[in-house]
Design a protein around this motif. Structure first.
Motif, PDB file in Angstrom:
ATOM      1  N   PRO A 241       0.824  -1.202   0.000  1.00 13.77           N
ATOM      2  CA  PRO A 241       0.000   0.000   0.000  1.00 13.77           C
ATOM      3  C   PRO A 241       0.861   1.255   0.000  1.00 13.77           C
ATOM      4  CG  PRO A 241       0.047  -1.001   2.178  1.00 13.77           C
ATOM      5  CD  PRO A 241       0.707  -1.959   1.250  1.00 13.77           C
ATOM      6  N   PRO A 242       0.469   2.269  -0.753  1.00  9.88           N
ATOM      7  CA  PRO A 242       1.267   3.489  -0.797  1.00  9.88           C
ATOM      8  C   PRO A 242       1.210   4.226   0.537  1.00  9.88           C
ATOM      9  CG  PRO A 242      -0.835   3.825  -1.892  1.00  9.88           C
ATOM     10  CD  PRO A 242      -0.759   2.375  -1.544  1.00  9.88           C
ATOM     11  N   PRO A 243       2.311   4.872   0.941  1.00  8.62           N
ATOM     12  CA  PRO A 243       2.284   5.638   2.179  1.00  8.62           C
ATOM     13  C   PRO A 243       1.381   6.849   2.044  1.00  8.62           C
ATOM     14  CG  PRO A 243       4.325   6.028   0.987  1.00  8.62           C
ATOM     15  CD  PRO A 243       3.600   4.942   0.248  1.00  8.62           C
ATOM     16  N   GLN A 244       0.786   7.257   3.146  1.00  9.72           N
ATOM     17  CA  GLN A 244      -0.073   8.432   3.120  1.00  9.72           C
ATOM     18  C   GLN A 244       0.725   9.730   3.190  1.00  9.72           C
ATOM     19  OE1 GLN A 244      -3.494   8.280   2.626  1.00  9.72           O
ATOM     20  NE2 GLN A 244      -2.879   6.176   2.173  1.00  9.72           N
ATOM     21  N   HIS A 245       2.014   9.611   3.487  1.00  8.23           N
ATOM     22  CA  HIS A 245       2.869  10.782   3.612  1.00  8.23           C
ATOM     23  C   HIS A 245       4.171  10.522   2.851  1.00  8.23           C
ATOM     24  CE1 HIS A 245       4.711   8.170   6.634  1.00  8.23           C
ATOM     25  NE2 HIS A 245       3.496   8.005   7.095  1.00  8.23           N
ATOM     26  N   PRO A 246       4.127  10.493   1.510  1.00  7.61           N
ATOM     27  CA  PRO A 246       5.278  10.024   0.738  1.00  7.61           C
ATOM     28  C   PRO A 246       6.510  10.915   0.821  1.00  7.61           C
ATOM     29  CG  PRO A 246       3.610  10.943  -0.698  1.00  7.61           C
ATOM     30  CD  PRO A 246       2.994  10.862   0.657  1.00  7.61           C
ATOM     31  N   CYS A 247       6.345  12.224   0.976  1.00  9.38           N
ATOM     32  CA  CYS A 247       7.458  13.178   1.055  1.00  9.38           C
ATOM     33  C   CYS A 247       8.257  13.251  -0.240  1.00  9.38           C
ATOM     34  CB  CYS A 247       8.411  12.846   2.202  1.00  9.38           C
ATOM     35  SG  CYS A 247       7.648  12.834   3.815  1.00  9.38           S
ATOM     36  N   SER A 248       8.830  12.150  -0.668  1.00  5.30           N
ATOM     37  CA  SER A 248       9.673  12.139  -1.863  1.00  5.30           C
ATOM     38  C   SER A 248       9.676  10.731  -2.437  1.00  5.30           C
ATOM     39  CB  SER A 248      11.107  12.559  -1.506  1.00  5.30           C
ATOM     40  OG  SER A 248      11.721  11.583  -0.687  1.00  5.30           O
ATOM     41  N   ASP A 249      10.144  10.600  -3.666  1.00 10.88           N
ATOM     42  CA  ASP A 249      10.243   9.279  -4.283  1.00 10.88           C
ATOM     43  C   ASP A 249      11.195   8.384  -3.502  1.00 10.88           C
ATOM     44  OD1 ASP A 249       8.471  10.007  -6.191  1.00 10.88           O
ATOM     45  OD2 ASP A 249       9.913  10.256  -7.813  1.00 10.88           O
ATOM     46  N   ALA A 250      12.245   8.971  -2.927  1.00  9.88           N
ATOM     47  CA  ALA A 250      13.185   8.175  -2.141  1.00  9.88           C
ATOM     48  C   ALA A 250      12.503   7.586  -0.916  1.00  9.88           C
ATOM     49  CB  ALA A 250      14.381   9.040  -1.725  1.00  9.88           C
ATOM     50  N   ARG A 251      11.652   8.373  -0.269  1.00 10.50           N
ATOM     51  CA  ARG A 251      10.908   7.876   0.900  1.00 10.50           C
ATOM     52  C   ARG A 251       9.928   6.775   0.480  1.00 10.50           C
ATOM     53  NH1 ARG A 251      11.846   9.955   6.374  1.00 10.50           N
ATOM     54  NH2 ARG A 251      12.860  11.973   6.115  1.00 10.50           N
ATOM     55  N   LYS A 252       9.281   6.956  -0.659  1.00  7.41           N
ATOM     56  CA  LYS A 252       8.356   5.935  -1.148  1.00  7.41           C
ATOM     57  C   LYS A 252       9.092   4.608  -1.352  1.00  7.41           C
ATOM     58  CE  LYS A 252       5.425   9.129  -3.809  1.00  7.41           C
ATOM     59  NZ  LYS A 252       5.022   9.491  -5.180  1.00  7.41           N
ATOM     60  N   GLU A 253      10.291   4.698  -1.937  1.00  7.59           N
ATOM     61  CA  GLU A 253      11.059   3.484  -2.189  1.00  7.59           C
ATOM     62  C   GLU A 253      11.459   2.813  -0.884  1.00  7.59           C
ATOM     63  OE1 GLU A 253      11.741   0.804  -4.675  1.00  7.59           O
ATOM     64  OE2 GLU A 253      11.371   2.778  -5.562  1.00  7.59           O
ATOM     65  N   SER A 254      11.832   3.619   0.094  1.00 11.87           N
ATOM     66  CA  SER A 254      12.190   3.074   1.404  1.00 11.87           C
ATOM     67  C   SER A 254      11.008   2.346   2.031  1.00 11.87           C
ATOM     68  CB  SER A 254      12.664   4.201   2.327  1.00 11.87           C
ATOM     69  OG  SER A 254      12.942   3.723   3.620  1.00 11.87           O
ATOM     70  N   TYR A 255       9.848   2.934   1.901  1.00  7.20           N
ATOM     71  CA  TYR A 255       8.630   2.318   2.440  1.00  7.20           C
ATOM     72  C   TYR A 255       8.370   0.970   1.775  1.00  7.20           C
ATOM     73  CZ  TYR A 255       3.675   1.776   3.630  1.00  7.20           C
ATOM     74  OH  TYR A 255       2.467   1.298   4.073  1.00  7.20           O
ATOM     75  N   LYS A 256       8.528   0.917   0.456  1.00  8.22           N
ATOM     76  CA  LYS A 256       8.304  -0.342  -0.259  1.00  8.22           C
ATOM     77  C   LYS A 256       9.320  -1.411   0.148  1.00  8.22           C
ATOM     78  CE  LYS A 256       8.173   1.329  -4.480  1.00  8.22           C
ATOM     79  NZ  LYS A 256       8.047   1.351  -5.948  1.00  8.22           N
ATOM     80  N   MET A 257      10.562  -0.987   0.315  1.00  7.13           N
ATOM     81  CA  MET A 257      11.597  -1.947   0.683  1.00  7.13           C
ATOM     82  C   MET A 257      11.371  -2.506   2.088  1.00  7.13           C
ATOM     83  SD  MET A 257      13.726  -2.480  -1.793  1.00  7.13           S
ATOM     84  CE  MET A 257      14.195  -1.758  -3.351  1.00  7.13           C
ATOM     85  N   LYS A 258      10.861  -1.666   2.983  1.00 10.80           N
ATOM     86  CA  LYS A 258      10.560  -2.149   4.327  1.00 10.80           C
ATOM     87  C   LYS A 258       9.355  -3.086   4.306  1.00 10.80           C
ATOM     88  CE  LYS A 258      12.299   1.808   6.967  1.00 10.80           C
ATOM     89  NZ  LYS A 258      11.912   2.958   7.811  1.00 10.80           N
ATOM     90  N   SER A 259       8.371  -2.766   3.463  1.00 13.51           N
ATOM     91  CA  SER A 259       7.154  -3.577   3.402  1.00 13.51           C
ATOM     92  C   SER A 259       7.406  -4.924   2.744  1.00 13.51           C
ATOM     93  CB  SER A 259       6.058  -2.831   2.619  1.00 13.51           C
ATOM     94  OG  SER A 259       5.756  -1.598   3.231  1.00 13.51           O
ATOM     95  N   ASN A 260       8.312  -4.959   1.762  1.00 10.35           N
ATOM     96  CA  ASN A 260       8.557  -6.197   1.020  1.00 10.35           C
ATOM     97  C   ASN A 260      10.050  -6.313   0.711  1.00 10.35           C
ATOM     98  OD1 ASN A 260       8.233  -8.523  -0.429  1.00 10.35           O
ATOM     99  ND2 ASN A 260       7.193  -7.572  -2.162  1.00 10.35           N
TER     100      ASN A 260
END
Length: 593
Positions: A41-60
């Motif tokens: 699921p996408p973060p509700q507070h993405p901030c930046s593409d780098a943060r989005k990628e970090s979130y995905k890597m932590k999730s999976n």
């Protein structure tokens, strides 16, 4: 190696991928090959593409041992790059050492040995607020007279959280009976933020000042909608690539007013395992009725400068807080406010913001002392913008001139006699950190910027914070200072939200007559003169936990000095390329989509 000699461009080789137009350090534009998107699921507070990628890597996460080289997804395979003999190439981590055993944090090791139910509990525990037996008043007292603190970090020894603060500490009723508050920030998780307030304060009026637009603004409004006490104030951002990057709290109590200027986003990750900085003001009492308009000002003009900064937003909601500030006695403030606000500034206005603001304060409040004109400037930051084709375009011209100012009429020395040392995490710093590769999500230095300025990386030094126990807690703090060659003394110290970029600090236009700034930023400057130090310098507190040193004169720099230059194999962290040849502290690889 002569540490005072200017590094030579090209000494670490060149990057030869195609370049792109000017970009903001927070754009996170990726030119890495694409891989199949992960189902998270996408973060509700993405901030930046780098943060989005970090979130995905932590999730999976992708485990190192689970992905043999022949089965790597396309993005993890080495881009075709012309390799230089001495160079840092932008492939994956082929130059990294390959440890025989994956580095593990103590918490991960302890979790691994427990039963499944205990593992689940362990996963929940790691996001709890770090705690210790320290009384909050002892923490405040320990921070005197500078009132400069670090954030608590989960996963380090308790002694290294001595004197550190969590956001829950800052908002604690022990610091005052809250009436209302304002939170200025870049990245905001509203439900998480509300939960950081004590139960008795969660329904108090809360104003959130942000820079979100379009879809992200809609998401922020949706997140705030369930909370009747929360209001939103959108900062004016007319400049392309500009951000509302300021991080400040205004806390109005029954007992007075407090100002907090810090470096953390209002999201859980930024208060978890990162090194962040906080300046916590004294509790400012309310002025007596009928006081003069000049009453309550500090010798650093902090109150009028803070009001001027809020005025730049041109917001009715903040006009109320400007009036509140004017009603309080801020005379005990010993720091100077250094802010940036978007716009093009000429004449006297040019010295109100950005690096010209810093230049003006240093020129007017520092006394020239023989020999200090050769003291190095040390910059430390978590993101980097485009500097230009070489160091003369901005870094060592206008920006460097501001950083090197020490009083009036001081002759500026050439670069070779006035070194610049830049501290930015290396790939190995990130890989071995408490968070592992996902820590790089808060270090959004992108490929398209990095490949245009290989000359900049010759100035880079490692992130090292062994004396504070924080070497593995990646920095999101930003600091700048002027230090003696042996780093035993400081002429000044600045903690700020401003990264190393023209967007944050400003750049000259129209033959130097106009300063152009894209973003909102805010920081506080510590000068020895404001702390009545006759020597005109702070001593550096080499061990910030040692009790024998005079805390009234020794400044607690949050990393090890002198800085250690990158070795031949060290490369700066660039978030949007893969690192697959060595596992991180959790046994994972980094494979951005």
């Amino acid at each position: 190696m002569n540490r005072n000699a200017a590094p030579q461009p090209g000494s670490y080789g060149k990057w030869t991928l195609s370049s792109s137009d000017e970009e903001s350090e927070d754009l996170g534009t990726s030119s890495a090959p694409k891989v199949k998107a992960r189902a998270s699921p996408p973060p509700q507070h993405p901030c930046s593409d780098a943060r989005k990628e970090s979130y995905k890597m932590k999730s999976n996460p992708l485990k190192f041992e689970e992905v043999p080289a022949k089965e790597l997804p396309p993005a993890a395979k080495k881009p075709k790059i012309e390799r230089e003999d001495a160079g840092w190439c932008l492939s994956s981590s082929e130059d990294e050492s390959k440890p025989e055993k994956t580095v593990k944090s103590e918490r991960d090791e302890s979790c691994k040995e427990q039963a499944p139910k205990s593992q689940e509990k362990c996963a929940q525990d790691k996001y709890r607020t770090p705690s210790d037996a320290q009384d909050p008043w002892d923490v405040l007292k320990a921070g005197e007279p500078f009132r400069f603190y670090l954030t608590k970090v989960t996963g380090i020894k308790p002694k290294y959280n001595t004197g550190a603060l969590h956001i829950k500490d800052i908002l604690s009723p022990l610091f005052g009976t809250l009436v209302s508050s304002v939170q200025f920030n870049y990245c905001i998780d509203v439900p998480w933020l509300v939960m950081q307030y004590p139960k008795e304060f969660r329904d108090k009026p809360l104003l959130i000042v942000h820079g979100e637009k379009k879809e992200s603004k809609v998401r922020l409004h949706e997140a705030a909608h369930p909370y009747e006490n929360v209001r939103l104030c959108q900062a004016r951002l007319d400049m392309a690539f500009g951000t509302h990057h300021t991080k400040m709290m205004l806390l109005l109590y029954e007992e007075g007013l407090r100002v907090v200027i810090h470096t953390s986003n209002l999201i859980r990750d930024d208060w978890y395992q990162k090194t962040q900085g906080i300046w916590l003001s004294p509790l400012y009492p309310k002025l007596p009725e009928g006081s003069s308009s000049l009453a309550g000002e500090s010798r650093t003009n902090f109150r009028s400068d803070l009001v001027a900064y809020l005025s730049s937003y041109n917001s009715p909601s903040l006009k109320e807080w400007m009036d509140i500030i004017k009603q309080h006695d801020l005379s005990e403030t010993r720091v100077y406010l250094v802010g940036s606000t978007p716009g093009r500034f000429q004449g006297n206005d040019k010295e109100k913001w950005g690096h010209f603001r810093l230049r003006k304060i240093l020129r007017e409040n520092c006394s020239p002392i023989a020999g200090r004109e050769s003291w190095p400037v040390i910059g430390q930051f978590s993101s980097i913008g485009s500097m230009g084709s070489d160091q003369s375009k901005w870094l060592h011209s206008e920006f460097g001139e501001s950083m090197k100012t020490l009083g009036k009429g001081v002759k500026m020395l050439p670069l070779s006699e006035n070194p610049l040392q830049l501290i930015y995490p290396s790939v190995d710093n990130v890989r071995t950190s408490l968070e592992g590769y996902p820590a790089g999500g808060s270090l959004p230095y992108g490929l398209q910027t990095a490949q245009k300025q290989p000359w900049l990386h010759t100035y880079f030094h490692k992130w090292k914070a062994e004396t504070s126990g924080r070497s593995r807690a990646m920095p999101h703090i930003k600091t700048y200072m002027r230090a003696s060659p042996d780093c035993q003394e400081l002429a000044w110290f600045l903690v700020t939200s401003a990264n190393l970029s023209k967007a944050a600090w400003g750049s000259l236009e129209k033959n130097g007559s106009q300063l152009f700034i894209r973003s909102y930023e805010l920081g506080v400057l510590f000068l020895p003169s404001a702390f009545d130090l006759p020597t005109g310098s702070f001593h550096v507190k080499l061990n910030i936990y040692a009790k024998k040193e005079d805390s009234g004169r020794t400044f607690p720099v949050p990393f090890d000095l002198p800085p250690e230059r990158y070795s031949g194999k060290d490369r700066p962290w660039v978030w949007n390329i893969p690192y697959v040849n060595a596992p991180d502290s959790h046994g994972n690889i980094w494979c951005p989509s």
